[in-house]
Motif scaffolding. Structure first.
Motif, PDB file in Angstrom:
ATOM      1  N   LEU A   1       0.968  -1.199   0.061  1.00 41.65           N
ATOM      2  CA  LEU A   1      -0.052   0.164   0.081  1.00 41.65           C
ATOM      3  C   LEU A   1       0.924   1.065  -0.049  1.00 41.65           C
ATOM      4  CD1 LEU A   1      -2.907  -1.071   2.507  1.00 41.65           C
ATOM      5  CD2 LEU A   1      -2.886  -0.728   0.089  1.00 41.65           C
ATOM      6  N   ARG A   2       2.000   0.987   0.600  1.00 42.06           N
ATOM      7  CA  ARG A   2       2.956   2.317   0.685  1.00 42.06           C
ATOM      8  C   ARG A   2       3.774   2.567  -0.679  1.00 42.06           C
ATOM      9  NH1 ARG A   2       4.146   4.672   5.606  1.00 42.06           N
ATOM     10  NH2 ARG A   2       3.849   3.302   7.438  1.00 42.06           N
ATOM     11  N   GLN A   3       3.525   1.517  -1.546  1.00 45.30           N
ATOM     12  CA  GLN A   3       4.328   1.742  -2.785  1.00 45.30           C
ATOM     13  C   GLN A   3       3.596   2.777  -3.536  1.00 45.30           C
ATOM     14  OE1 GLN A   3       7.355  -0.004  -3.012  1.00 45.30           O
ATOM     15  NE2 GLN A   3       6.845  -0.674  -1.025  1.00 45.30           N
ATOM     16  N   ARG A   4       2.341   3.111  -3.499  1.00 43.40           N
ATOM     17  CA  ARG A   4       1.726   3.912  -4.534  1.00 43.40           C
ATOM     18  C   ARG A   4       2.217   5.379  -4.195  1.00 43.40           C
ATOM     19  NH1 ARG A   4      -4.431   1.620  -5.200  1.00 43.40           N
ATOM     20  NH2 ARG A   4      -3.756  -0.100  -5.961  1.00 43.40           N
ATOM     21  N   PRO A   5       2.848   6.088  -4.983  1.00 44.63           N
ATOM     22  CA  PRO A   5       3.452   7.525  -4.377  1.00 44.63           C
ATOM     23  C   PRO A   5       2.241   8.351  -4.162  1.00 44.63           C
ATOM     24  CG  PRO A   5       3.396   7.112  -6.999  1.00 44.63           C
ATOM     25  CD  PRO A   5       2.873   5.984  -6.292  1.00 44.63           C
ATOM     26  N   TYR A   6       1.062   8.303  -4.694  1.00 44.97           N
ATOM     27  CA  TYR A   6      -0.172   9.213  -4.275  1.00 44.97           C
ATOM     28  C   TYR A   6      -0.776   9.040  -2.898  1.00 44.97           C
ATOM     29  CZ  TYR A   6      -2.140   5.250  -6.492  1.00 44.97           C
ATOM     30  OH  TYR A   6      -2.463   3.933  -6.558  1.00 44.97           O
ATOM     31  N   TRP A   7      -0.375   8.179  -2.232  1.00 41.10           N
ATOM     32  CA  TRP A   7      -0.937   7.959  -0.757  1.00 41.10           C
ATOM     33  C   TRP A   7      -0.237   9.059   0.057  1.00 41.10           C
ATOM     34  CZ3 TRP A   7      -5.079   5.093   0.409  1.00 41.10           C
ATOM     35  CH2 TRP A   7      -5.382   4.295  -0.256  1.00 41.10           C
ATOM     36  N   GLY A   8       1.069   9.119   0.029  1.00 36.85           N
ATOM     37  CA  GLY A   8       1.571  10.073   0.877  1.00 36.85           C
ATOM     38  C   GLY A   8       1.392   9.879   2.350  1.00 36.85           C
ATOM     39  N   ASN A   9       1.488   8.559   2.642  1.00 33.03           N
ATOM     40  CA  ASN A   9       1.444   7.996   4.053  1.00 33.03           C
ATOM     41  C   ASN A   9       0.073   8.301   4.805  1.00 33.03           C
ATOM     42  OD1 ASN A   9       4.030   7.045   4.266  1.00 33.03           O
ATOM     43  ND2 ASN A   9       5.145   8.446   5.359  1.00 33.03           N
ATOM     44  N   HIS A  10      -1.105   8.487   3.797  1.00 32.61           N
ATOM     45  CA  HIS A  10      -2.264   8.799   4.404  1.00 32.61           C
ATOM     46  C   HIS A  10      -2.965   8.035   3.952  1.00 32.61           C
ATOM     47  CE1 HIS A  10      -1.189  12.541   6.253  1.00 32.61           C
ATOM     48  NE2 HIS A  10      -0.340  13.020   5.219  1.00 32.61           N
ATOM     49  N   PHE A  11      -3.539   7.070   4.559  1.00 31.51           N
ATOM     50  CA  PHE A  11      -4.380   5.952   3.933  1.00 31.51           C
ATOM     51  C   PHE A  11      -5.850   6.381   3.900  1.00 31.51           C
ATOM     52  CE2 PHE A  11      -7.465   2.350   4.371  1.00 31.51           C
ATOM     53  CZ  PHE A  11      -6.851   1.397   3.316  1.00 31.51           C
ATOM     54  N   TRP A  12      -6.354   7.239   4.911  1.00 30.35           N
ATOM     55  CA  TRP A  12      -7.924   7.595   4.706  1.00 30.35           C
ATOM     56  C   TRP A  12      -7.823   9.040   4.320  1.00 30.35           C
ATOM     57  CZ3 TRP A  12     -10.861   3.658   5.521  1.00 30.35           C
ATOM     58  CH2 TRP A  12     -10.436   2.674   6.369  1.00 30.35           C
ATOM     59  N   ALA A  13      -9.248   9.466   3.812  1.00 28.53           N
ATOM     60  CA  ALA A  13      -9.103  10.733   3.262  1.00 28.53           C
ATOM     61  C   ALA A  13      -9.305  11.748   4.514  1.00 28.53           C
ATOM     62  CB  ALA A  13     -10.596  10.864   2.255  1.00 28.53           C
ATOM     63  N   LYS A  14      -9.362  12.908   4.479  1.00 27.76           N
ATOM     64  CA  LYS A  14      -9.636  13.998   5.467  1.00 27.76           C
ATOM     65  C   LYS A  14     -11.045  13.825   5.903  1.00 27.76           C
ATOM     66  CE  LYS A  14      -5.782  16.851   4.827  1.00 27.76           C
ATOM     67  NZ  LYS A  14      -5.268  18.243   4.505  1.00 27.76           N
ATOM     68  N   GLY A  15     -11.509  13.806   7.128  1.00 26.74           N
ATOM     69  CA  GLY A  15     -12.787  13.979   7.443  1.00 26.74           C
ATOM     70  C   GLY A  15     -13.548  12.738   7.462  1.00 26.74           C
ATOM     71  N   TYR A  16     -14.662  12.957   7.931  1.00 28.85           N
ATOM     72  CA  TYR A  16     -15.680  11.722   8.231  1.00 28.85           C
ATOM     73  C   TYR A  16     -17.022  12.332   8.388  1.00 28.85           C
ATOM     74  CZ  TYR A  16     -14.950  13.257  12.943  1.00 28.85           C
ATOM     75  OH  TYR A  16     -14.716  13.955  13.869  1.00 28.85           O
ATOM     76  N   CYS A  17     -18.251  11.490   7.964  1.00 27.38           N
ATOM     77  CA  CYS A  17     -19.456  11.882   8.397  1.00 27.38           C
ATOM     78  C   CYS A  17     -20.121  11.268   9.600  1.00 27.38           C
ATOM     79  CB  CYS A  17     -20.358  11.650   7.222  1.00 27.38           C
ATOM     80  SG  CYS A  17     -22.181  11.694   7.371  1.00 27.38           S
ATOM     81  N   VAL A  18     -20.505  12.248  10.303  1.00 25.92           N
ATOM     82  CA  VAL A  18     -21.178  11.635  11.845  1.00 25.92           C
ATOM     83  C   VAL A  18     -22.592  12.128  11.883  1.00 25.92           C
ATOM     84  CG1 VAL A  18     -20.137  13.354  13.177  1.00 25.92           C
ATOM     85  CG2 VAL A  18     -20.590  11.151  14.025  1.00 25.92           C
ATOM     86  N   ASP A  19     -23.364  11.049  12.270  1.00 24.49           N
ATOM     87  CA  ASP A  19     -24.725  11.392  12.639  1.00 24.49           C
ATOM     88  C   ASP A  19     -25.168  10.918  14.000  1.00 24.49           C
ATOM     89  OD1 ASP A  19     -27.568  12.615  12.461  1.00 24.49           O
ATOM     90  OD2 ASP A  19     -28.093  11.167  10.898  1.00 24.49           O
ATOM     91  N   THR A  20     -26.022  11.621  14.833  1.00 31.89           N
ATOM     92  CA  THR A  20     -26.529  10.844  16.299  1.00 31.89           C
ATOM     93  C   THR A  20     -27.550   9.768  15.508  1.00 31.89           C
ATOM     94  OG1 THR A  20     -27.850  12.616  16.568  1.00 31.89           O
ATOM     95  CG2 THR A  20     -25.736  12.842  17.562  1.00 31.89           C
ATOM     96  N   VAL A  21     -27.685   8.736  16.433  1.00 29.45           N
ATOM     97  CA  VAL A  21     -28.595   7.944  16.398  1.00 29.45           C
ATOM     98  C   VAL A  21     -29.437   7.627  17.617  1.00 29.45           C
ATOM     99  CG1 VAL A  21     -29.380   5.519  15.720  1.00 29.45           C
ATOM    100  CG2 VAL A  21     -27.405   6.665  14.505  1.00 29.45           C
ATOM    101  N   GLY A  22     -30.765   7.660  17.953  1.00 30.79           N
ATOM    102  CA  GLY A  22     -31.444   7.708  19.143  1.00 30.79           C
ATOM    103  C   GLY A  22     -32.917   7.884  18.876  1.00 30.79           C
ATOM    104  N   VAL A  23     -33.726   8.194  19.897  1.00 27.02           N
ATOM    105  CA  VAL A  23     -35.127   8.595  19.915  1.00 27.02           C
ATOM    106  C   VAL A  23     -35.403   9.592  18.824  1.00 27.02           C
ATOM    107  CG1 VAL A  23     -37.042   9.127  21.335  1.00 27.02           C
ATOM    108  CG2 VAL A  23     -35.301   7.751  22.298  1.00 27.02           C
ATOM    109  N   ASP A  24     -36.334   9.287  18.186  1.00 26.84           N
ATOM    110  CA  ASP A  24     -36.973  10.466  17.388  1.00 26.84           C
ATOM    111  C   ASP A  24     -36.810  12.107  17.909  1.00 26.84           C
ATOM    112  OD1 ASP A  24     -38.475  12.035  15.627  1.00 26.84           O
ATOM    113  OD2 ASP A  24     -39.958  10.526  15.110  1.00 26.84           O
TER     114      ASP A  24
END
Length: 144
Positions: A96-119
């Motif tokens: 996975l490190r052999q690809r020069p475009y990874w730049g030692n970063h496996f995951w993209a920046k950021g994430y999506c988060v949402d709360t789950v619970g009672v309506d």
């Protein structure tokens, strides 16, 4: 059985749906890499005392439904999970490190988060009518 968890001074039920992707949304989370990502997410989540409810690793993204204690922030959880899984994947799969475009970063920046619970509507009604119910209960206790 209650859906709430207990800590020393808190009763809680904090559940989140989190989605994140590999850098450039490459479809690399297949086969052994996907299995290792799955196992790593489970291990690192449990180290923070978080409880994985559901985990689905797709070739180009991850869905995580997780219960997180109130003393653990989502940004801390995601920093640990994304950072440590990336290190583990790069060490276990050096190709996975052999690809020069990874730049030692496996995951993209950021994430999506949402709360789950009672309506939300149920909570709004509860908050709105809670005072009314308490007043009625007080009146009942005065009459006795």
């Amino acid at each position: 059985m209650s859906r709430f968890e207990k800590l020393t001074h808190v009763l809680w039920h904090c559940q989140y749906h989190i989605v994140w992707v590999p850098k450039y949304r490459y479809r690399v989370l297949k086969g052994l890499i996907g299995q290792e990502a799955h196992n790593s997410i489970m291990v690192f989540s449990s180290q923070l005392r978080c409880q994985v409810v559901e985990l689905n690793v797709q070739p180009d993204h991850v869905h995580l439904l997780i219960k997180v204690p109130p003393k653990v922030s989502i940004s801390k959880l995601m920093g640990v999970v994304k950072g440590r899984t990336a290190l583990r994947l790069f060490s276990r799969f050096p190709q996975l490190r052999q690809r020069p475009y990874w730049g030692n970063h496996f995951w993209a920046k950021g994430y999506c988060v949402d709360t789950v619970g009672v309506d939300a509507e149920i909570i709004r009604k509860y908050v709105k009518y809670q005072e009314k119910q308490e007043l009625q209960q007080q009146e009942m206790s005065f009459k006795k």
